[in-house]
Design an enzyme around this catalytic site. Structure first.
Site, PDB file in Angstrom:
ATOM      1  N   SER A  76       0.888  -1.317  -0.148  1.00  0.00           N
ATOM      2  CA  SER A  76      -0.020  -0.249   0.137  1.00  0.00           C
ATOM      3  C   SER A  76       0.637   1.078  -0.204  1.00  0.00           C
ATOM      4  O   SER A  76       0.230   2.411  -0.445  1.00  0.00           O
ATOM      5  CB  SER A  76      -1.060  -0.072   1.189  1.00  0.00           C
TER       6      SER A  76
ATOM      7  N   HIS B  42      -5.001  -3.399  -2.791  1.00  0.00           N
ATOM      8  CA  HIS B  42      -4.847  -2.584  -3.841  1.00  0.00           C
ATOM      9  C   HIS B  42      -4.702  -3.328  -5.155  1.00  0.00           C
ATOM     10  O   HIS B  42      -4.258  -2.539  -6.095  1.00  0.00           O
ATOM     11  CB  HIS B  42      -3.519  -1.820  -3.454  1.00  0.00           C
TER      12      HIS B  42
ATOM     13  N   LYS C  87     -11.544   0.837  -1.828  1.00  0.00           N
ATOM     14  CA  LYS C  87     -10.704   1.311  -2.915  1.00  0.00           C
ATOM     15  C   LYS C  87     -11.067   1.216  -4.357  1.00  0.00           C
ATOM     16  O   LYS C  87     -11.956   2.059  -4.846  1.00  0.00           O
ATOM     17  CB  LYS C  87      -9.448   0.516  -2.607  1.00  0.00           C
TER      18      LYS C  87
HETATM   19  C1  LIG Z   1      -6.935  -0.315   3.032  1.00  0.00           C
HETATM   20  C2  LIG Z   1      -6.233  -1.620   3.648  1.00  0.00           C
HETATM   21  C3  LIG Z   1      -6.802  -2.648   4.626  1.00  0.00           C
HETATM   22  C4  LIG Z   1      -8.069  -1.931   5.373  1.00  0.00           C
HETATM   23  O1  LIG Z   1      -9.138  -2.180   4.552  1.00  0.00           O
HETATM   24  P1  LIG Z   1     -10.410  -1.117   5.288  1.00  0.00           P
HETATM   25  O2  LIG Z   1     -11.590  -1.865   4.191  1.00  0.00           O
HETATM   26  O3  LIG Z   1     -10.130   0.026   4.672  1.00  0.00           O
HETATM   27  O4  LIG Z   1     -10.511  -1.363   6.664  1.00  0.00           O
HETATM   28  C5  LIG Z   1      -6.435  -3.707   4.527  1.00  0.00           C
HETATM   29  N1  LIG Z   1      -5.124  -4.125   3.926  1.00  0.00           N
HETATM   30  C6  LIG Z   1      -4.628  -3.443   3.133  1.00  0.00           C
HETATM   31  C7  LIG Z   1      -3.483  -3.704   2.192  1.00  0.00           C
HETATM   32  C8  LIG Z   1      -5.038  -2.100   2.587  1.00  0.00           C
HETATM   33  O5  LIG Z   1      -4.537  -1.213   2.014  1.00  0.00           O
END
Ligand SMILES: *Cc1c(COP(=O)(O)O)cnc(C)c1O
Length: 390
Positions: A181, A209, A240
């Site tokens: 990320s 991602h 995302k």
């Molecule tokens: C954003 C993210 C999460 C958390 O997801 P949410 O739905 O925002 O709680 C978990 N793992 C990774 C790699 C992320 O980038």
């Protein structure tokens, strides 16, 4: 009031400020997309994770409204009581179909999905092996599980092999981000699977991602690397690239039933609003069919990398919409982010402890909602790289 107290919060806050690591929030007032509005001023937005530009897609918005008219807002209960609506169920079936797995299970957030999976699969006699740069939710999930916790060097299958060779555990679970990320690079999944197989370990990929962005139809990093069948536990998020909210785990019948029975963050929480699931059904269909969104991203990524490199910036090894510019010093990263902001461009400065000391960076994220002119404007605002990184 006592002068000293065990809860001396002010000292820790002051220390964080001194280190240029104090976090503040922006109050935004616009849909996610290519622009946002902060304090009445309009900015080009390069810090959202809305990679496909679906967070404000009219059909996705309409699906949410229609479902809210049909079924209301709150789900009213947890999934196991009476909060599991037909929209949730249909979305699970579509996610299983998209990822080519027997079943999928919705979680309210990605953080909870990770806590839920690792907690349900591992216990004290077990061991978990995580990439050093894994997302905070995976690190916390590993620590909270009670299993022995090991971290291997970033994207380093040999380091993982050395850790596994020394492990004596009932179950061994290897966990990696699909796309990291804060760096934007992808995990070398085939090499990690080879090592995991050799040591009778399971692989779990958090593809927050990668899902929507990589692979045919956007079905993720394992599919893009042709190793999906070797990864028993696939997790991705919906907040995302899909532009909505929530997360899911996809895998075998037995895996999903195990989670339904034993994953506490699944069982003991209210189901996401069903209208959010309905909106996600729409964005999932767009993700799979509108290939042009991924093609546009690829072009924007190439345009940005060419321009930033020519201006003397240090790029990271990333082929994804996460394009960090490595700055190093915390204050310098903040200063550059501030300079961009004055010019109407939002890019966040990512500092420790989110990233290792000395690797503060500007985390540029690109979206199919951006136009090539937006990337030109970002490059113009960046100007030449600050000399401190020479
Ligand atoms: C954003 C993210 C999460 C958390 O997801 P949410 O739905 O925002 O709680 C978990 N793992 C990774 C790699 C992320 O980038």
């Amino acid at each position: 009031m006592a002068a000293t107290s065990a809860f001396d919060l002010e000292t820790a806050l002051a220390e964080r400020r001194r280190l240029h690591r104090y976090r503040t929030r922006l109050n935004t007032d616009a849909p996610a997309g290519r622009e946002t509005v902060v304090d009445g001023r309009r900015y080009l937005n390069f810090c959202a994770n809305d990679y496909l530009g679906l967070a404000n897609h009219p059909d996705v918005v309409q699906a949410l409204k229609q479902a809210a008219d049909d079924i209301g807002v709150g789900s009213g209960a947890s999934h196991l009581v009476c909060g599991h609506s037909r929209f949730h169920h249909a979305l699970e079936e579509q996610l299983a179909d998209a990822t080519g797995r027997p079943r999928a299970l919705l979680f309210s957030t990605g953080f909870m999905a990770n806590l839920g999976v690792v907690g349900a699969l591992l216990d004290k006699p077990d061991a978990v092996f995580e990439d050093k740069l894994n997302h905070a939710s995976l690190i916390d999930a590993g620590l909270a599980s009670g299993a022995r916790f090991r971290r291997y060097l970033h994207n380093d299958a040999d380091s993982l092999a050395a850790q596994l060779a020394r492990a004596d555990a009932r179950r061994k679970l290897v966990i990696t981000d699909g796309v990291f990320s804060m760096d934007g690079d992808a995990a070398p999944l085939a090499a990690l699977c080879d090592v995991a197989d050799a040591h009778d370990a399971w692989m779990m990929v958090d593809d927050a991602h990668g899902f929507g962005v990589l692979g045919e139809q956007g079905v993720g990093t394992p599919a893009a690397q042709q190793v999906a069948a070797r990864i028993p536990v696939y997790m991705a998020t919906l907040g995302k690239a899909l532009g909505t909210f929530g997360a899911f785990v996809a895998g075998s019948e037995a895996l999903i039933e195990t989670l339904i029975q034993f994953a506490r963050p699944y069982i003991y929480t209210t189901a996401m609003p069903p209208a959010v699931a309905a909106a996600t059904l729409k964005s999932l269909a767009i993700m799979r069919t509108e290939t042009w969104r991924r093609e546009k991203l690829v072009a924007l990524i190439a345009q940005f990398r060419r321009g930033a490199q020519a201006q003397g910036y240090t790029l990271m090894d990333s082929a994804t919409p996460i394009q960090p510019l490595l700055i190093g010093d915390d204050a310098a990263a903040l200063q550059l982010s501030g300079r961009l902001r004055e010019q109407g461009v939002l890019v966040s400065a990512i500092r420790p402890p989110t990233v290792p000391d000395g690797t503060a960076r500007l985390r540029v994220t690109l979206s199919a909602a951006h136009a090539p002119e937006d990337v030109d404007a970002l490059l113009a605002a960046l100007g030449e790289a600050p000399s401190s990184q020479d």
